[in-house]
Design an enzyme around this catalytic site. Structure first.
Site, PDB file in Angstrom:
ATOM      1  CE1 TYR A   1      -3.615   2.623   0.717  1.00  0.00           C
ATOM      2  CE2 TYR A   1      -2.163   3.346   2.495  1.00  0.00           C
ATOM      3  CZ  TYR A   1      -3.258   3.561   1.674  1.00  0.00           C
ATOM      4  OH  TYR A   1      -4.009   4.716   1.822  1.00  0.00           O
TER       5      TYR A   1
ATOM      6  CE  LYS B   1      -3.445   5.825  -1.340  1.00  0.00           C
ATOM      7  NZ  LYS B   1      -4.438   6.629  -2.087  1.00  0.00           N
TER       8      LYS B   1
END
Length: 244
Positions: free
Chosen positions: A150, A154
């Site tokens: 994740y 990002k």
């Protein structure tokens, strides 16, 4: 306030959480907003709260035909586009050694590919004064157990903004990253529970979770001319979590 009077905005992932809070703030400040999301029930509920200056289009940012339908709807009703909040994202806690190809594909299809084509397909409708906002995360800066996939997705958005600011030279279109930290969204409440939220909140100097409206307020700043000399920047709205 009426900083966004007459402007047209698209908010992906706009039916709930940070996306909805931003859409509501945009409408409150005078914008006409198209929200985009995968769940019709959530879109319908959001529209009731947003009122007559909002429309909803059902679809996924990972499906290019869905994005084409979104921008066709914007063009048909409004003709042009001033603001894009590329907010749709996904992620889960997955430790190294447990990550599958399917996990990787899901994260990058939505967070990276989805953001890329959300922005790229919007450009023909945008012009001078346009604002593109990418929803990043404090996780894009910090490291945490199980958050590598994740966090990397990002972090990619931070470099998108730097690179796209160069690509957009001469167009008058700005691109910035809005990076929230711990935020009391519906998803966070479901995933963390009450005790988990308390632990997460204690990790930042303000020692609380943000309300989604606090993130929406900063999105409105980045959407408006108040941030007219900002591009390629990252604005952290994380209670200091990734700053110290």
């Amino acid at each position: 306030m009426s900083r966004l009077n007459g402007k047209t905005a698209v908010v992906t992932g706009g039916a709930t959480g940070i996306g909805f809070a931003a859409a509501k703030r945009f409408v409150d400040e005078g914008a006409f907003v198209f929200i985009f999301g995968r769940r019709q029930e959530a879109l319908d509920k959001a529209l009731k709260d947003l009122g007559s200056n909002a429309r909803a289009v059902k679809g996924s940012v990972s499906d290019l035909e869905d994005l084409d339908r979104l921008y066709a709807a914007v063009k048909a009703e409004r003709g042009s586009l001033d603001i894009v909040l590329a907010n749709a994202g996904t992620g889960s806690q997955l430790a190294l050694g447990k990550i599958t190809v399917e996990h990787c594909d899901e994260a990058y299809e939505t967070n990276v590919k989805g953001t890329l084509f959300t922005v790229q397909k919007a450009l023909p409708l945008m012009g001078k004064g346009g604002s593109i906002i990418l929803t990043g995360s404090s996780a894009g800066t910090t490291g945490a157990p199980g958050m590598g996939l994740y966090s990397a997705s990002k972090a990619a958005l931070r470099n998108f903004a730097r690179s796209w600011a160069e690509d957009l030279k001469g167009t008058g279109i700005r691109v910035n990253v809005l990076s929230p930290g711990p935020t009391a969204t519906e998803l966070a409440k479901e995933a963390l529970g009450e005790e988990g939220q308390k632990v997460f909140a204690s990790m930042n100097p303000l020692q609380r979770m943000a309300d989604p409206s606090e993130i929406g307020a900063v999105a409105a700043f980045l959407a408006s001319d108040d941030s007219s000399f900002m591009t390629a920047s990252e604005v952290a709205v994380d209670g200091g979590l990734a700053q110290i």
